[in-house]
Write a protein that holds these residues in place. Sequence first.
Motif, PDB file in Angstrom:
ATOM      1  N   MET A 135      28.533 -17.963 -46.554  1.00  0.00           N
ATOM      2  CA  MET A 135      27.812 -18.704 -45.532  1.00  0.00           C
ATOM      3  C   MET A 135      28.638 -19.863 -44.967  1.00  0.00           C
ATOM      4  SD  MET A 135      23.968 -20.297 -45.842  1.00  0.00           S
ATOM      5  CE  MET A 135      24.421 -21.234 -47.298  1.00  0.00           C
ATOM      6  N   ILE A 136      28.732 -19.944 -43.659  1.00  0.00           N
ATOM      7  CA  ILE A 136      29.405 -20.983 -42.886  1.00  0.00           C
ATOM      8  C   ILE A 136      30.937 -20.869 -42.964  1.00  0.00           C
ATOM      9  CG2 ILE A 136      29.758 -23.462 -42.554  1.00  0.00           C
ATOM     10  CD1 ILE A 136      27.061 -22.516 -41.633  1.00  0.00           C
ATOM     11  N   LEU A 137      31.469 -20.607 -44.146  1.00  0.00           N
ATOM     12  CA  LEU A 137      32.924 -20.567 -44.304  1.00  0.00           C
ATOM     13  C   LEU A 137      33.564 -19.531 -43.391  1.00  0.00           C
ATOM     14  CD1 LEU A 137      35.469 -21.554 -45.706  1.00  0.00           C
ATOM     15  CD2 LEU A 137      35.050 -19.893 -47.532  1.00  0.00           C
ATOM     16  N   GLY A 138      32.957 -18.341 -43.314  1.00  0.00           N
ATOM     17  CA  GLY A 138      33.488 -17.303 -42.442  1.00  0.00           C
ATOM     18  C   GLY A 138      33.497 -17.738 -40.992  1.00  0.00           C
ATOM     19  N   ARG A 191      29.309 -20.312 -31.421  1.00  0.00           N
ATOM     20  CA  ARG A 191      29.109 -18.915 -31.006  1.00  0.00           C
ATOM     21  C   ARG A 191      29.035 -17.978 -32.208  1.00  0.00           C
ATOM     22  NH1 ARG A 191      32.657 -14.602 -29.031  1.00  0.00           N
ATOM     23  NH2 ARG A 191      31.347 -13.178 -27.818  1.00  0.00           N
ATOM     24  N   GLU A 192      29.850 -18.225 -33.217  1.00  0.00           N
ATOM     25  CA  GLU A 192      29.822 -17.370 -34.403  1.00  0.00           C
ATOM     26  C   GLU A 192      28.472 -17.449 -35.113  1.00  0.00           C
ATOM     27  OE1 GLU A 192      32.042 -15.140 -35.715  1.00  0.00           O
ATOM     28  OE2 GLU A 192      33.036 -15.385 -33.778  1.00  0.00           O
ATOM     29  N   ILE A 193      27.878 -18.628 -35.128  1.00  0.00           N
ATOM     30  CA  ILE A 193      26.560 -18.762 -35.761  1.00  0.00           C
ATOM     31  C   ILE A 193      25.498 -18.048 -34.929  1.00  0.00           C
ATOM     32  CG2 ILE A 193      24.784 -20.388 -36.504  1.00  0.00           C
ATOM     33  CD1 ILE A 193      26.950 -22.421 -37.067  1.00  0.00           C
ATOM     34  N   VAL A 200      21.337 -10.545 -37.529  1.00  0.00           N
ATOM     35  CA  VAL A 200      20.715 -10.879 -38.805  1.00  0.00           C
ATOM     36  C   VAL A 200      20.159  -9.651 -39.531  1.00  0.00           C
ATOM     37  CG1 VAL A 200      18.463 -11.412 -37.766  1.00  0.00           C
ATOM     38  CG2 VAL A 200      19.110 -12.456 -39.953  1.00  0.00           C
ATOM     39  N   ASN A 201      19.599  -8.685 -38.794  1.00  0.00           N
ATOM     40  CA  ASN A 201      18.990  -7.522 -39.452  1.00  0.00           C
ATOM     41  C   ASN A 201      20.029  -6.659 -40.153  1.00  0.00           C
ATOM     42  OD1 ASN A 201      16.398  -8.225 -38.622  1.00  0.00           O
ATOM     43  ND2 ASN A 201      16.591  -7.129 -36.673  1.00  0.00           N
ATOM     44  N   ILE A 213      20.233 -15.669 -42.608  1.00  0.00           N
ATOM     45  CA  ILE A 213      19.620 -14.970 -43.738  1.00  0.00           C
ATOM     46  C   ILE A 213      19.156 -15.976 -44.796  1.00  0.00           C
ATOM     47  CG2 ILE A 213      20.110 -13.424 -45.683  1.00  0.00           C
ATOM     48  CD1 ILE A 213      21.976 -11.878 -43.792  1.00  0.00           C
ATOM     49  N   ALA A 214      19.938 -17.031 -44.984  1.00  0.00           N
ATOM     50  CA  ALA A 214      19.628 -18.020 -46.028  1.00  0.00           C
ATOM     51  C   ALA A 214      18.438 -18.901 -45.660  1.00  0.00           C
ATOM     52  CB  ALA A 214      20.857 -18.884 -46.290  1.00  0.00           C
ATOM     53  N   ILE A 215      18.370 -19.338 -44.401  1.00  0.00           N
ATOM     54  CA  ILE A 215      17.321 -20.305 -44.029  1.00  0.00           C
ATOM     55  C   ILE A 215      16.411 -19.810 -42.902  1.00  0.00           C
ATOM     56  CG2 ILE A 215      18.795 -22.228 -44.737  1.00  0.00           C
ATOM     57  CD1 ILE A 215      19.259 -22.860 -41.794  1.00  0.00           C
ATOM     58  N   GLY A 216      16.697 -18.642 -42.351  1.00  0.00           N
ATOM     59  CA  GLY A 216      15.873 -18.100 -41.282  1.00  0.00           C
ATOM     60  C   GLY A 216      16.483 -18.352 -39.908  1.00  0.00           C
ATOM     61  N   ALA A 217      16.153 -17.454 -38.970  1.00  0.00           N
ATOM     62  CA  ALA A 217      16.716 -17.537 -37.624  1.00  0.00           C
ATOM     63  C   ALA A 217      16.246 -18.784 -36.878  1.00  0.00           C
ATOM     64  CB  ALA A 217      16.353 -16.284 -36.830  1.00  0.00           C
ATOM     65  N   ASP A 218      14.983 -19.151 -37.035  1.00  0.00           N
ATOM     66  CA  ASP A 218      14.440 -20.301 -36.308  1.00  0.00           C
ATOM     67  C   ASP A 218      15.116 -21.606 -36.733  1.00  0.00           C
ATOM     68  OD1 ASP A 218      12.739 -18.696 -34.870  1.00  0.00           O
ATOM     69  OD2 ASP A 218      11.010 -19.032 -36.182  1.00  0.00           O
ATOM     70  N   ARG A 219      15.268 -21.797 -38.031  1.00  0.00           N
ATOM     71  CA  ARG A 219      15.919 -23.019 -38.513  1.00  0.00           C
ATOM     72  C   ARG A 219      17.394 -23.041 -38.122  1.00  0.00           C
ATOM     73  NH1 ARG A 219      13.435 -23.448 -44.682  1.00  0.00           N
ATOM     74  NH2 ARG A 219      11.286 -23.993 -44.066  1.00  0.00           N
ATOM     75  N   THR A 220      18.024 -21.868 -38.161  1.00  0.00           N
ATOM     76  CA  THR A 220      19.430 -21.793 -37.761  1.00  0.00           C
ATOM     77  C   THR A 220      19.584 -22.150 -36.286  1.00  0.00           C
ATOM     78  OG1 THR A 220      19.820 -20.057 -39.388  1.00  0.00           O
ATOM     79  CG2 THR A 220      21.472 -20.325 -37.662  1.00  0.00           C
ATOM     80  N   ALA A 221      18.649 -21.692 -35.460  1.00  0.00           N
ATOM     81  CA  ALA A 221      18.686 -22.018 -34.032  1.00  0.00           C
ATOM     82  C   ALA A 221      18.582 -23.532 -33.816  1.00  0.00           C
ATOM     83  CB  ALA A 221      17.559 -21.295 -33.304  1.00  0.00           C
TER      84      ALA A 221
END
Length: 308
Positions: A135-138, A191-193, A200-201, A213-221
């Motif tokens: 997560m994030i590192l990539g 852009r990568e995020i 995500v699916n 996947i870790a925190i959900g699409a809405d929180r990531t947005a």
Amino acid sequence: MKYLKLIRYQNLLMLAFMQILFRYGFLKLQNIPLALADWQYGLLVLSTVLIAAAGYVINNIFDQETDLINKPNDVVVGKSISETATYNIYVALNITGVAIGFYLSNIIMRPGFATVFILVAASLYFYATTLKQIMILGNIVVALLLSFSVIIIGVFDIFPATDMANRAQMTSLFSILLDYAIFAFMINFIREIVKDIEDVNGDYNQGMNTLPIAIGADRTAKIVFALAIIPVVSLLIYINNYFVANNLYIVTLYAFVFVLAPLLYFIAKIITAKTKKEFHDLSSILKWILFFGILSILVINLNIKYNA
């Protein structure tokens, strides 16, 4: 056509365009000595593109199952091209790109610089096999590699031609390249995020551990929303300190219309986006923001010439 899908030629064309633009739309207009002849610089661009293409190829090999879900129409490995043939293409691209890097490093009498090409190729391999699942590192690694394609111009074309007489000017030009590299990093990281949200699916079904996947699409947005404010504020400060302060009003208008306005539109839309298509469209907007942001280097030079 199947091979073009394998290497994602549109991204490679943009990479090549970016490097050519910095050379001929910026450095060549500064009346400074450059370390590489035009044909040698062409080899530098070619080497960068080949190694990047190899990165896309190895990524396609390890993303077969994920892409069947996220991008079924773009899958070619295992369908129209065998996995063995794909590996052979990957090896050939890397060997050629790194070999050119070795040649150029010796041309500028900095043989140690050849390790740069090996490290980039290795980073792309480890990204495809391991890092992208962290997560994030990539996301950071991919963004850094793009920004490094700007920095490498200074490493091979400016640094070897620097001496005591032109050190101040060369340092200033290198710092401008660094500014653009930072801009490229910020936009591409965001852009990568966004692409992770879009995919995500498929990523979830493959057991990957991306931020959505870790925190959900809405929180990531919402995190993307906050991150996107950083380049907006940075650009406003940069425009005021460098463009407005030097009466470069053409490039100031350009930056507001083609970079800041789309960024603000992106910020407004990222909170309300819900569907895969909406996130794909937002990812495309960021790609265009990056393109027009890089293109501003030419607009700056034309604006300076016009004012003079």
